[in-house]
Enzyme design. Structure first.
Site, mmCIF file in Angstrom:
data_model
loop_
_atom_site.group_PDB
_atom_site.id
_atom_site.type_symbol
_atom_site.label_atom_id
_atom_site.label_comp_id
_atom_site.label_asym_id
_atom_site.label_seq_id
_atom_site.Cartn_x
_atom_site.Cartn_y
_atom_site.Cartn_z
ATOM 1 N N HIS A 59 0.849 -1.345 0.020
ATOM 2 C CA HIS A 59 0.016 0.042 -0.119
ATOM 3 C C HIS A 59 0.964 1.233 -0.042
ATOM 4 O O HIS A 59 0.513 2.223 0.209
ATOM 5 C CB HIS A 59 -0.845 0.072 1.352
ATOM 6 C CG HIS A 59 -1.880 -0.990 1.185
ATOM 7 N ND1 HIS A 59 -1.448 -2.253 1.599
ATOM 8 C CD2 HIS A 59 -2.975 -1.174 1.152
ATOM 9 C CE1 HIS A 59 -2.533 -3.194 1.530
ATOM 10 N NE2 HIS A 59 -3.877 -2.672 1.024
ATOM 11 N N HIS A 193 -14.746 -2.621 -0.332
ATOM 12 C CA HIS A 193 -14.607 -1.609 0.359
ATOM 13 C C HIS A 193 -14.067 -0.794 -0.503
ATOM 14 O O HIS A 193 -13.444 -0.857 -1.614
ATOM 15 C CB HIS A 193 -13.550 -1.909 1.475
ATOM 16 C CG HIS A 193 -12.097 -2.162 1.050
ATOM 17 N ND1 HIS A 193 -11.951 -3.422 0.986
ATOM 18 C CD2 HIS A 193 -11.007 -1.731 1.477
ATOM 19 C CE1 HIS A 193 -10.447 -3.630 0.672
ATOM 20 N NE2 HIS A 193 -9.964 -2.595 1.165
HETATM 21 C C1 DHB Z 1 -8.164 -0.148 5.130
HETATM 22 C C2 DHB Z 1 -7.066 -0.482 4.317
HETATM 23 C C3 DHB Z 1 -6.826 -1.479 3.690
HETATM 24 O O1 DHB Z 1 -5.675 -1.958 3.106
HETATM 25 C C4 DHB Z 1 -7.855 -2.522 3.564
HETATM 26 O O2 DHB Z 1 -7.557 -3.330 2.685
HETATM 27 C C5 DHB Z 1 -9.113 -2.242 3.986
HETATM 28 C C6 DHB Z 1 -9.293 -1.078 4.953
HETATM 29 C C7 DHB Z 1 -8.468 0.840 6.080
HETATM 30 O O3 DHB Z 1 -7.486 1.870 5.653
HETATM 31 O O4 DHB Z 1 -9.388 1.093 6.600
HETATM 32 FE FE FE Z 2 -5.909 -3.041 1.586
#
Ligand code: DHB
Ligand code: FE
Length: 279
Positions: A59, A193
């Site tokens: 990330h 998400h």
């Molecule tokens: C969040 C970050 C992530 O990498 C993910 O897969 C899901 C949620 C977050 O920052 O809440």
């Molecule tokens: Fe993620």
């Protein structure tokens, strides 16, 4: 010969790392989530894998937008975790298995997957949170790790079909390794998400439950989606489902479901968990 004993897919939300650090296992917000994991640990205690191939996405800790390889495989003796800015205390390094890493890289490149080989690699929450959920006792942690980082951050992302095929190639690579090792494949991230933009907070429970069901016996159905389908149906970051498809591809045609859990919301995410055993 090495053998893939099964696979685990789990969300990798950073807030889980903080909840583990604060031991919020019985907290009403967290309990339905954490209650999914003892069954996974019981299964791991039974199958006793020697190595975990951890398919996740970086990330921004190890790769940033200036250089974004599509598929990367770690080939280091150990993998450091560093501060990502989530308030998570960096964890001690994770042991690698460079010999199996190089076998994997050579086999994948021979199989026409052009891999970025990484003899140094820092791992972020996409890797560490699932490891903490599955092997919480760090002192007893003897499982070696091979990080496989896949770009789910900067478009163009690899297609679900390509990722499923990469998983199949990982399966062939492990099976052709001469050492007697038991390997578990982790696919982390998902489910639906979206963290940014107008649809921030978007969750699609019906889609998530469909994925949890279809990935067991009909993963090809999911592999037919385009990345744009996934973004529309599961949110911009829900495209992390491609990591689950790599895990599933590695397991071969026949698998049996050992355990699953689904809870919403955890930090704006459909938190999915699935354990599959290889036939
Ligand atoms: C969040 C970050 C992530 O990498 C993910 O897969 C899901 C949620 C977050 O920052 O809440
Ligand atoms: Fe993620």
């Amino acid at each position: 010969m090495a053998k893939i004993v099964g696979g685990v897919t789990t969300s990798h939300i950073p807030a889980i790392g903080n909840a583990i650090a604060k031991e919020l296992f019985e907290d009403p917000y967290w309990k339905p989530f954490f209650d999914g994991y003892p069954a996974v640990r019981a299964w791991l205690d039974k199958v006793k894998p020697d190595v975990a191939i951890v398919v996740y996405n970086d990330h921004g800790l190890n790769f940033f937008l200036d250089k974004m390889p599509t598929f990367s495989v770690g080939a280091a003796f150990e993998y450091e975790n560093r501060d990502e800015g989530w308030g998570l205390q960096p964890l001690p390094p994770y042991p690698g298995d460079p010999e199996l890493s190089w076998h994997l890289i050579e086999s994948l490149v021979a199989d026409e997957f052009d891999i970025c080989s990484c003899q140094e690699m820092a791992v972020d929450h996409g890797f560490t949170v699932p490891m903490s959920l599955l092997w919480p006792d760090r002192a007893a942690r003897t499982v070696k790790t091979i990080p496989v980082a896949v770009n789910t951050v900067q478009h163009p992302l690899p297609t679900p079909a390509r990722c499923f095929k990469l998983g199949q190639a990982i399966g062939r690579a492990v099976e052709s390794y001469g050492k007697d090792l038991k390997v578990v494949v982790l696919g982390t991230g998902g489910l639906s998400h979206q963290l940014d933009g107008e649809r921030a907070g978007f969750i699609n429970k019906a889609f998530d439950l469909m994925c949890l069901e279809k990935i067991v016996d009909e993963p090809e159905t999911l592999a037919r989606y385009s990345i744009h389908d996934l973004v529309r149906l599961a949110g911009a970051q829900g495209a992390e489902l491609i990591l689950w498809l790599i895990m599933r591809g590695a397991l071969g045609d026949k698998v049996s479901k050992v355990h699953s859990n689904y809870h919403i919301p955890i930090s704006n995410t459909g938190a999915g968990l699935l354990v599959l055993e290889s036939a």
